[in-house]
Design a protein around this motif. Structure first.
Motif, short mmCIF file in Angstrom:
data_model
loop_
_atom_site.label_atom_id
_atom_site.label_comp_id
_atom_site.label_asym_id
_atom_site.label_seq_id
_atom_site.Cartn_x
_atom_site.Cartn_y
_atom_site.Cartn_z
N TYR A 110 -1.14 16.97 -0.44
CA TYR A 110 0.01 18.11 -0.40
C TYR A 110 -0.66 19.26 -1.29
O TYR A 110 -0.55 20.43 -0.39
CB TYR A 110 1.19 17.74 -1.21
N PRO A 111 -1.39 19.23 -2.27
CA PRO A 111 -1.99 20.36 -2.78
C PRO A 111 -3.10 21.12 -1.98
O PRO A 111 -3.29 22.25 -1.96
CB PRO A 111 -2.62 19.96 -4.11
N MET B 279 1.43 8.22 -3.54
CA MET B 279 0.83 8.87 -4.52
C MET B 279 -0.43 9.86 -3.98
O MET B 279 -0.60 11.17 -4.38
CB MET B 279 0.10 8.00 -5.53
N LEU B 280 -1.22 9.23 -3.05
CA LEU B 280 -1.93 10.31 -2.59
C LEU B 280 -1.82 11.38 -1.86
O LEU B 280 -2.29 12.52 -1.81
CB LEU B 280 -3.16 9.20 -1.63
N ILE C 228 0.88 -1.25 0.10
CA ILE C 228 0.17 0.10 -0.13
C ILE C 228 0.93 1.21 0.00
O ILE C 228 0.20 2.31 -0.20
CB ILE C 228 -0.95 0.14 1.26
N LEU C 229 2.21 1.29 0.21
CA LEU C 229 3.15 2.31 0.29
C LEU C 229 2.99 3.16 -1.04
O LEU C 229 2.76 4.38 -0.99
CB LEU C 229 4.41 1.89 0.87
#
Length: 290
Positions: free
Chosen positions: A29-30, A22-23, A16-17
């Protein structure tokens, strides 16, 4: 045994890393950075004057933003009614055993495949008051006596834009509902017909309850998507005339890339994010409770 369990657990986290990273990079982050920018009066280069929650207070107390919010909700409501009415009606029609239904399925899904820029430019030409086909057809049918400036009228512009968005968006509802219809067992309809149920009663007591999960999920996706829609509205009217189609996304674009008020634009964008999150959260809670 412990080492084996630990190895399996480590392997699970390893799987799941990549998705988690990616998430974090593409979503978390945005959002966090956007909120950070909203706390400053900034040009994103050499001016970073801290203003706190000033822009949020201005947004909820400024008539212009409240007007944009009202226009956005009106636009979203019109689009949702349109795409669901057309999508469900066509799905029911295409679910019947008719000749050539495969060809019609392909044709009716085509609008969804066109890029939004192409759709906007195509309909801008069709709406043209001088040489547009819409006026030409309506005048030939004697529905109107003279050409109508669809995108320049304060009373018609929002409706005209919503019609284009409905034309672009109904195929997604059509696809979901048609898939839901094909998953309903035929035995239910046969049993209802033996019991003397009319087609209308079959639709009310079998079709709608069976489609409920599909309709609820589609409603959430469509409501969030069209609430923050930008491209078609921007290209057709740029928020005009006289702000009659000025939805929140258009205001954000103008603040950021015309006035270079990135802090204020980020505040509005974060408010839109909260509204979309609230729509999704409330809908999911209602669905899970049901």
């Amino acid at each position: 045994m412990k080492n084996n369990f630990s190895r399996k657990q480590t392997a699970g986290y390893g799987f799941i890393l990549p998705s988690a990273i990616m998430l974090l990079v593409l979503i978390a982050y945005p959002i966090i950075y956007g909120f950070y920018v909203s706390l400053f009066d900034t040009n994103l280069m050499n001016r970073w004057d801290f203003v706190g929650l000033k822009y949020y207070w201005e947004a909820i107390t400024t008539p212009d933003f409240l007007h944009s919010l009202l226009v956005t909700f009106s636009f979203t409501a019109m689009v949702l009614v349109g795409v669901f009415t057309i999508g469900i009606s066509l799905a029911l029609l295409l679910n019947m055993k008719l000749k050539g239904r495969t060809l019609f399925r392909v044709i009716l899904i085509l609008p969804y495949l066109f890029p939004e820029v192409v759709v906007a430019l195509l309909w801008k030409w069709l709406y043209d008051p001088i040489y547009g086909l819409v006026n030409n057809i309506l005048m030939s049918l004697h529905i109107i006596d003279q050409p109508v400036a669809w995108l320049s009228s304060t009373s018609l512009a929002l409706l005209a834009v919503a019609f284009v968005v409905i034309w672009k968006g109904y195929p997604l509802v059509l696809i979901f509902v048609l898939a839901g219809l094909q998953s309903i067992p035929e035995d239910l309809y046969e049993a209802a017909e033996i019991d003397g149920a009319t087609k209308w009663k079959q639709f009310i007591y079998i079709t709608l309850p069976s489609l409920k999960p599909v309709l609820q999920t589609t409603l959430i996706l469509e409501a969030v998507w069209w609430f923050k829609h930008f491209t078609i509205i921007q290209l057709l009217t740029n928020g005009g005339p006289v702000n009659s189609t000025s939805v929140v996304s258009v205001d954000i674009y103008k603040l950021a890339f015309s006035d270079f008020r990135f802090g204020q634009a980020s505040a509005l964008a974060f408010i839109v994010f909260l509204i979309c999150f609230l729509i999704s959260y409330v809908s999911r809670r209602l669905i899970s409770r049901d």
